[in-house]
Design a protein around this motif. Structure first.
Motif, PDB file in Angstrom:
ATOM      1  N   ILE A 290       0.859  -1.182   0.000  1.00 20.11           N
ATOM      2  CA  ILE A 290       0.000   0.000   0.000  1.00 20.11           C
ATOM      3  C   ILE A 290       0.898   1.235   0.000  1.00 20.11           C
ATOM      4  N   TYR A 291       0.698   2.121  -0.974  1.00 21.70           N
ATOM      5  CA  TYR A 291       1.395   3.414  -0.958  1.00 21.70           C
ATOM      6  C   TYR A 291       0.478   4.401  -0.265  1.00 21.70           C
TER       7      TYR A 291
ATOM      8  N   GLU B 124      -3.223  12.232   1.464  1.00 22.93           N
ATOM      9  CA  GLU B 124      -4.615  12.192   1.010  1.00 22.93           C
ATOM     10  C   GLU B 124      -5.100  10.831   0.533  1.00 22.93           C
ATOM     11  N   ILE B 125      -4.204  10.063  -0.119  1.00 20.75           N
ATOM     12  CA  ILE B 125      -4.708   8.820  -0.723  1.00 20.75           C
ATOM     13  C   ILE B 125      -3.879   7.590  -0.350  1.00 20.75           C
ATOM     14  N   GLU B 126      -4.581   6.481  -0.404  1.00 21.40           N
ATOM     15  CA  GLU B 126      -3.939   5.180  -0.247  1.00 21.40           C
ATOM     16  C   GLU B 126      -4.108   4.442  -1.563  1.00 21.40           C
ATOM     17  N   THR B 127      -3.016   3.868  -2.064  1.00 25.76           N
ATOM     18  CA  THR B 127      -3.123   3.064  -3.278  1.00 25.76           C
ATOM     19  C   THR B 127      -2.695   1.643  -2.947  1.00 25.76           C
ATOM     20  N   LEU B 128      -3.605   0.716  -3.195  1.00 26.81           N
ATOM     21  CA  LEU B 128      -3.259  -0.691  -3.002  1.00 26.81           C
ATOM     22  C   LEU B 128      -2.599  -1.160  -4.294  1.00 26.81           C
ATOM     23  N   ALA B 129      -1.263  -1.203  -4.300  1.00 25.36           N
ATOM     24  CA  ALA B 129      -0.537  -1.509  -5.541  1.00 25.36           C
ATOM     25  C   ALA B 129      -0.402  -3.012  -5.760  1.00 25.36           C
ATOM     26  N   LEU B 130      -0.313  -3.792  -4.678  1.00 28.28           N
ATOM     27  CA  LEU B 130      -0.283  -5.260  -4.797  1.00 28.28           C
ATOM     28  C   LEU B 130      -1.207  -5.838  -3.736  1.00 28.28           C
ATOM     29  N   GLU B 131      -2.008  -6.818  -4.136  1.00 28.38           N
ATOM     30  CA  GLU B 131      -2.984  -7.386  -3.214  1.00 28.38           C
ATOM     31  C   GLU B 131      -2.826  -8.903  -3.145  1.00 28.38           C
ATOM     32  N   ASN B 132      -2.424  -9.376  -2.005  1.00 30.36           N
ATOM     33  CA  ASN B 132      -2.304 -10.806  -1.727  1.00 30.36           C
ATOM     34  C   ASN B 132      -1.614 -11.587  -2.857  1.00 30.36           C
ATOM     35  N   VAL B 133      -0.403 -11.186  -3.163  1.00 31.69           N
ATOM     36  CA  VAL B 133       0.344 -11.851  -4.234  1.00 31.69           C
ATOM     37  C   VAL B 133       1.137 -13.027  -3.668  1.00 31.69           C
ATOM     38  N   ASN B 134       0.902 -14.195  -4.244  1.00 36.50           N
ATOM     39  CA  ASN B 134       1.650 -15.404  -3.891  1.00 36.50           C
ATOM     40  C   ASN B 134       2.331 -15.896  -5.161  1.00 36.50           C
TER      41      ASN B 134
END
Ligand SMILES: Nc1ncnc2c1ncn2[C@@H]1O[C@H](COP(=O)(O)OP(=O)(O)OP(=O)(O)O)[C@@H](O)[C@H]1O
Length: 223
Positions: free
Chosen positions: A12-13, A17-27
């Protein structure tokens, strides 16, 4: 044997002001000696992934295992030494030092190793021969073609004899002929030298020539 293992990686970056989920549960598991491509649209998280595997950035959560070593809290100097010995990097825009000639650019990763100057020179010349540039040792980057610059960058990536090469769009700035030469070189480093390669690319044809394509969309692996 695995070269690279990612377990439940989230990135998460956060800015004010903002949160960006750049990678989500990567296996992800990449075996030793595999040549893998990573593809996906702009902004899907490819560079973030490569930076995490390359130990240039940390995930927000999850674990990174490189060559059976779990990367936990290491001091910066230990991490740098580990990165330097295990990983070689190749970038789209070469990242050569313009004020240094070919020999000196390729020698850089060896400077911090306990190696004599003559051993360094021997090793640098050996890898420049490997990439077909023995006749350009004293040229400056500005005196080389794009394909030659990328071959110097590949020589620099392998001079420390890393098992893993991480390449971020290595042919992105090259015309198709030079791009094909660079791809041939990467394939030979994989097949003949047994190096593991993880390559981000937008080129479907080049990706199909690798062992496996990993596709991302919106921070998630889609297959
Ligand atoms: N330093 C940062 N701060 C905030 N957000 C970021 C940062 N770096 C990347 N992002 C965001 O994270 C997401 C993934 O970016 P990333 O650069 O990994 O994508 P990419 O797939 O490599 O894109 P491209 O193919 O255009 O290079 C994007 O939405 C991007 O805007």
């Amino acid at each position: 044997m695995n070269a690279i293992e990612l377990k439940e990686i989230n990135k998460i970056y956060r800015t004010d002001e903002i949160e960006t989920l750049a990678l989500e549960n990567v296996n992800l598991t990449i075996e030793k000696g595999e040549f893998v491509s990573v593809m996906g649209p702009s902004g899907c998280g490819k560079s973030t992934l490569l930076n995490i595997v390359g130990l240039l950035d940390e995930p927000t959560s999850g674990s990174v295992i490189i060559d059976n070593t779990t990367i936990g809290k290491m001091s910066d100097s230990k991490l740098a030494a580990f990165r330097n010995s295990k990983l070689g990097f190749v970038f789209q825009s070469f990242h050569l030092i313009n004020s240094l000639n070919v020999l000196d650019n390729v020698e850089l990763p060896l400077i911090y190793r306990s190696m004599s100057a003559s051993e360094r020179q021997r090793r640098v010349r050996e890898v420049l021969e490997r990439v077909g540039l023995s006749h350009r040792l004293r040229h400056m980057p500005s005196q080389l073609s794009g394909g030659q610059c990328q071959r110097v960058a590949i020589a620099r990536a392998i001079v420390g004899n890393p098992e893993i090469i991480l390449a971020d769009e290595p042919t992105g700035n090259l015309d198709s002929k030079m791009g094909a030469e660079v791809m041939d070189l990467l394939h030979s480093l994989n097949k003949e030298d047994g190096r593991t390669i993880m390559m981000v690319t937008h080129n479907e044809q080049q990706a199909r020539q690798t062992d496996r394509i990993i596709r991302f969309f919106d921070g998630r692996q889609v297959q």
